[in-house]
Design a protein around this motif. Sequence first.
Motif, PDB file in Angstrom:
ATOM      1  N   PHE A  71     -24.590 -26.568  10.163  1.00 17.41           N
ATOM      2  CA  PHE A  71     -23.982 -27.093  11.392  1.00 17.41           C
ATOM      3  C   PHE A  71     -22.620 -27.716  11.084  1.00 17.41           C
ATOM      4  CE2 PHE A  71     -28.074 -27.136  13.769  1.00 17.41           C
ATOM      5  CZ  PHE A  71     -27.599 -26.662  14.982  1.00 17.41           C
ATOM      6  N   VAL A  72     -22.574 -28.516  10.023  1.00 21.29           N
ATOM      7  CA  VAL A  72     -21.330 -29.199   9.664  1.00 21.29           C
ATOM      8  C   VAL A  72     -20.274 -28.175   9.232  1.00 21.29           C
ATOM      9  CG1 VAL A  72     -20.289 -30.903   8.131  1.00 21.29           C
ATOM     10  CG2 VAL A  72     -22.601 -31.275   9.003  1.00 21.29           C
ATOM     11  N   VAL A  73     -20.676 -27.216   8.419  1.00 20.01           N
ATOM     12  CA  VAL A  73     -19.764 -26.155   7.984  1.00 20.01           C
ATOM     13  C   VAL A  73     -19.240 -25.380   9.186  1.00 20.01           C
ATOM     14  CG1 VAL A  73     -19.642 -23.951   6.742  1.00 20.01           C
ATOM     15  CG2 VAL A  73     -20.733 -25.926   5.668  1.00 20.01           C
ATOM     16  N   MET A  74     -20.123 -25.111  10.150  1.00 17.20           N
ATOM     17  CA  MET A  74     -19.729 -24.366  11.342  1.00 17.20           C
ATOM     18  C   MET A  74     -18.605 -25.066  12.091  1.00 17.20           C
ATOM     19  SD  MET A  74     -21.984 -23.502  14.764  1.00 17.20           S
ATOM     20  CE  MET A  74     -22.035 -25.236  15.249  1.00 17.20           C
ATOM     21  N   LEU A  75     -18.691 -26.378  12.229  1.00 14.13           N
ATOM     22  CA  LEU A  75     -17.650 -27.119  12.951  1.00 14.13           C
ATOM     23  C   LEU A  75     -16.280 -26.922  12.312  1.00 14.13           C
ATOM     24  CD1 LEU A  75     -19.261 -30.542  13.892  1.00 14.13           C
ATOM     25  CD2 LEU A  75     -18.479 -28.755  15.431  1.00 14.13           C
ATOM     26  N   PHE A  76     -16.228 -27.004  10.993  1.00 16.89           N
ATOM     27  CA  PHE A  76     -14.947 -26.848  10.315  1.00 16.89           C
ATOM     28  C   PHE A  76     -14.502 -25.396  10.268  1.00 16.89           C
ATOM     29  CE2 PHE A  76     -16.411 -30.926   8.402  1.00 16.89           C
ATOM     30  CZ  PHE A  76     -15.407 -31.709   8.956  1.00 16.89           C
ATOM     31  N   ALA A  77     -15.457 -24.485  10.092  1.00 15.40           N
ATOM     32  CA  ALA A  77     -15.100 -23.065  10.046  1.00 15.40           C
ATOM     33  C   ALA A  77     -14.516 -22.622  11.377  1.00 15.40           C
ATOM     34  CB  ALA A  77     -16.338 -22.229   9.701  1.00 15.40           C
ATOM     35  N   ASN A  78     -15.177 -22.961  12.477  1.00 15.97           N
ATOM     36  CA  ASN A  78     -14.690 -22.563  13.795  1.00 15.97           C
ATOM     37  C   ASN A  78     -13.369 -23.232  14.122  1.00 15.97           C
ATOM     38  OD1 ASN A  78     -16.812 -20.884  14.184  1.00 15.97           O
ATOM     39  ND2 ASN A  78     -17.917 -22.176  15.618  1.00 15.97           N
ATOM     40  N   GLY A  79     -13.248 -24.515  13.756  1.00 15.18           N
ATOM     41  CA  GLY A  79     -12.013 -25.229  14.062  1.00 15.18           C
ATOM     42  C   GLY A  79     -10.811 -24.663  13.341  1.00 15.18           C
ATOM     43  N   LEU A  80     -10.998 -24.362  12.030  1.00 12.92           N
ATOM     44  CA  LEU A  80      -9.850 -23.940  11.233  1.00 12.92           C
ATOM     45  C   LEU A  80      -9.516 -22.467  11.399  1.00 12.92           C
ATOM     46  CD1 LEU A  80      -9.697 -25.740   7.809  1.00 12.92           C
ATOM     47  CD2 LEU A  80      -8.223 -25.940   9.779  1.00 12.92           C
ATOM     48  N   SER A  91     -13.113 -32.174  14.677  1.00 10.51           N
ATOM     49  CA  SER A  91     -14.431 -32.030  14.056  1.00 10.51           C
ATOM     50  C   SER A  91     -14.899 -33.362  13.471  1.00 10.51           C
ATOM     51  CB  SER A  91     -14.393 -30.960  12.955  1.00 10.51           C
ATOM     52  OG  SER A  91     -14.133 -29.686  13.492  1.00 10.51           O
ATOM     53  N   CYS A  92     -13.966 -34.106  12.882  1.00 11.00           N
ATOM     54  CA  CYS A  92     -14.316 -35.422  12.337  1.00 11.00           C
ATOM     55  C   CYS A  92     -14.754 -36.374  13.441  1.00 11.00           C
ATOM     56  CB  CYS A  92     -13.125 -36.008  11.578  1.00 11.00           C
ATOM     57  SG  CYS A  92     -12.822 -35.236   9.962  1.00 11.00           S
ATOM     58  N   ALA A  93     -14.137 -36.248  14.634  1.00 11.16           N
ATOM     59  CA  ALA A  93     -14.530 -37.093  15.762  1.00 11.16           C
ATOM     60  C   ALA A  93     -15.955 -36.757  16.213  1.00 11.16           C
ATOM     61  CB  ALA A  93     -13.551 -36.911  16.915  1.00 11.16           C
ATOM     62  N   ILE A  94     -16.288 -35.479  16.246  1.00  9.90           N
ATOM     63  CA  ILE A  94     -17.634 -35.061  16.652  1.00  9.90           C
ATOM     64  C   ILE A  94     -18.671 -35.582  15.660  1.00  9.90           C
ATOM     65  CG2 ILE A  94     -19.143 -33.054  16.983  1.00  9.90           C
ATOM     66  CD1 ILE A  94     -16.669 -31.528  17.951  1.00  9.90           C
ATOM     67  N   LEU A  95     -18.307 -35.586  14.374  1.00 11.95           N
ATOM     68  CA  LEU A  95     -19.225 -36.028  13.330  1.00 11.95           C
ATOM     69  C   LEU A  95     -19.115 -37.524  13.057  1.00 11.95           C
ATOM     70  CD1 LEU A  95     -18.526 -33.110  10.840  1.00 11.95           C
ATOM     71  CD2 LEU A  95     -20.575 -33.393  12.232  1.00 11.95           C
ATOM     72  N   ASP A  96     -18.111 -38.181  13.668  1.00 10.84           N
ATOM     73  CA  ASP A  96     -17.830 -39.590  13.429  1.00 10.84           C
ATOM     74  C   ASP A  96     -17.583 -39.867  11.947  1.00 10.84           C
ATOM     75  OD1 ASP A  96     -17.322 -42.178  14.153  1.00 10.84           O
ATOM     76  OD2 ASP A  96     -19.430 -42.809  14.172  1.00 10.84           O
ATOM     77  N   VAL A 134     -23.002 -20.497   4.998  1.00 13.36           N
ATOM     78  CA  VAL A 134     -22.290 -19.862   6.116  1.00 13.36           C
ATOM     79  C   VAL A 134     -23.202 -18.880   6.833  1.00 13.36           C
ATOM     80  CG1 VAL A 134     -20.440 -18.228   6.671  1.00 13.36           C
ATOM     81  CG2 VAL A 134     -19.959 -20.198   5.204  1.00 13.36           C
ATOM     82  N   ALA A 135     -24.016 -18.150   6.081  1.00 14.87           N
ATOM     83  CA  ALA A 135     -24.925 -17.161   6.675  1.00 14.87           C
ATOM     84  C   ALA A 135     -25.962 -17.810   7.589  1.00 14.87           C
ATOM     85  CB  ALA A 135     -25.626 -16.370   5.572  1.00 14.87           C
ATOM     86  N   ARG A 136     -26.133 -19.136   7.464  1.00  7.62           N
ATOM     87  CA  ARG A 136     -27.105 -19.832   8.311  1.00  7.62           C
ATOM     88  C   ARG A 136     -26.457 -20.543   9.490  1.00  7.62           C
ATOM     89  NH1 ARG A 136     -31.890 -22.360   4.623  1.00  7.62           N
ATOM     90  NH2 ARG A 136     -32.646 -22.751   6.723  1.00  7.62           N
ATOM     91  N   MET A 137     -25.144 -20.340   9.668  1.00 12.58           N
ATOM     92  CA  MET A 137     -24.462 -20.968  10.798  1.00 12.58           C
ATOM     93  C   MET A 137     -24.992 -20.407  12.111  1.00 12.58           C
ATOM     94  SD  MET A 137     -20.457 -21.522   9.707  1.00 12.58           S
ATOM     95  CE  MET A 137     -20.030 -19.895  10.268  1.00 12.58           C
ATOM     96  N   LEU A 138     -24.903 -21.217  13.146  1.00 10.01           N
ATOM     97  CA  LEU A 138     -25.416 -20.854  14.467  1.00 10.01           C
ATOM     98  C   LEU A 138     -24.903 -19.502  14.962  1.00 10.01           C
ATOM     99  CD1 LEU A 138     -27.025 -21.724  17.006  1.00 10.01           C
ATOM    100  CD2 LEU A 138     -24.957 -22.889  17.785  1.00 10.01           C
ATOM    101  N   PRO A 139     -23.592 -19.181  14.845  1.00 16.66           N
ATOM    102  CA  PRO A 139     -23.121 -17.892  15.364  1.00 16.66           C
ATOM    103  C   PRO A 139     -23.707 -16.688  14.641  1.00 16.66           C
ATOM    104  CG  PRO A 139     -21.280 -19.410  15.038  1.00 16.66           C
ATOM    105  CD  PRO A 139     -22.472 -20.010  14.360  1.00 16.66           C
ATOM    106  N   LEU A 140     -24.335 -16.907  13.478  1.00 12.71           N
ATOM    107  CA  LEU A 140     -24.878 -15.801  12.698  1.00 12.71           C
ATOM    108  C   LEU A 140     -26.401 -15.743  12.741  1.00 12.71           C
ATOM    109  CD1 LEU A 140     -22.503 -16.089   9.603  1.00 12.71           C
ATOM    110  CD2 LEU A 140     -22.264 -14.632  11.604  1.00 12.71           C
ATOM    111  N   ARG A 141     -26.983 -16.448  13.710  1.00 11.53           N
ATOM    112  CA  ARG A 141     -28.443 -16.436  13.870  1.00 11.53           C
ATOM    113  C   ARG A 141     -28.809 -15.661  15.128  1.00 11.53           C
ATOM    114  NH1 ARG A 141     -29.716 -20.963  10.391  1.00 11.53           N
ATOM    115  NH2 ARG A 141     -31.943 -20.675  10.676  1.00 11.53           N
ATOM    116  N   ASP A 142     -30.043 -15.193  15.180  1.00 11.82           N
ATOM    117  CA  ASP A 142     -30.487 -14.360  16.299  1.00 11.82           C
ATOM    118  C   ASP A 142     -31.743 -14.912  16.964  1.00 11.82           C
ATOM    119  OD1 ASP A 142     -28.788 -11.847  16.383  1.00 11.82           O
ATOM    120  OD2 ASP A 142     -29.367 -11.806  14.275  1.00 11.82           O
TER     121      ASP A 142
END
Length: 414
Positions: free
Chosen positions: A231-240, A146-151, A79-87
């Motif tokens: 990246f994958v975790v981010m999709l589900f974290a943001n969605g939920l 999110s599943c659609a984005i990841l197919d 989670v700490a490496r998700m895009l919203p937590l990078r600078d």
Amino acid sequence: MDSLRHELARFIQSPAARHDPPGLYRKLLDSAPVLDLGRVHVVSGYEEIVTVLMHPGTMVDPSAVGLARSGSSALGSVVARMLPLRDGSDHSRLKRLATAAFSARRLDVIKRQITDTTQQLLTPLLASGSFDLVADLAVPLPVAVSCAILDVPEQDRGRVTGWAGLVARSLLDPFADEAATAALDAEFAEFRDYVEELCAQRAARPGDDLISRLTVARAEGRIDSEDLLAFVVMLFANGLETLTSGLAVAVWQLLQRPELLELCRLDPESAEAVFDESQRLGSPVRASARAVTRDVPVGGTVLPAGSVALLLYAAANRDPRRFPDPDRFDSARAERRHLAFGHGPHHCLGAPLSLMVGGTVLRTLAAAGAERELSTPLTEATAPWSEQFVFGGLRELPILSPPRALAGAGVRAA
């Protein structure tokens, strides 16, 4: 000012103190759009928050000012490496990889899936006469998106929904005890293995989905395995969290204001604007924070280096200096650039997708309103709002949907 500091501290620390947030927001905006609480400075004004978000002397990484990141599980480290937590350049590099997944062309492909999935979920729920919008729609729909984005294959989506819930629980309770952390890591190991299976499949048969793009990027050395998983975790974290909360807030507004339901029915194209305005007023993401790495002048004061800026988006979205008559719901506002999706480099990549999903749900409900009487037994006093500070959505939203003929005969309860 001390009484305001005391009230704000209770608001941050106690869910019971959040019964009338607009009242506190007005006080902050009128008296202290930047309020010093010691090492933490609470920033509530719109322009003041934008200044902080755009200043090169602020970072999302709390370790930049000597604070530890929360969470000790394997999932927490990802989670700490998700895009919203990078600078900085690291954030820019990763954001470029994700942008293609949210392009207009890709969203066009996903739009039909969103419409179909919304119909598949809502049709039996409405026919049942009562359901919980949060559990029955606002949780499964973001997972499906999110599943659609990841197919993700249709047959795997049940398992993936469980893992998405795991991600959400980790975010809401990052300080789990040792036993809970061990159980979390064991579950997350299964999720990691599943993502690797998908990567192997896409390496053999690439597609236009995000997993395929990330698999190529990893093979070329542009990201590593932890970045890919993040990246994958981010999709589900943001969605939920963000989209689930956003959907509940929007439907709540719709049920409180019958004219909005009628507007979306008569003018389906207005549904996205209605959803957008509900995000401004409801602010599903109530707040964020930035580490201040050098002195930052804001609103006539200075945030000192080493401090933390707590950015109260929910207050800024009701700033009368930006939004005239800010407590009024007005989907036709000339100024619609609120902070519910963030701002600047960290503006949410999925904002257009969220608007698409939200508009689809509101349109579908409005169309159903021609034949069914939609209502909720909840009132402002009984609505079970989230007890989390950062996320401000509803924990549940019961909906009653009897046919209008029965409702007119006295069956309606609201």
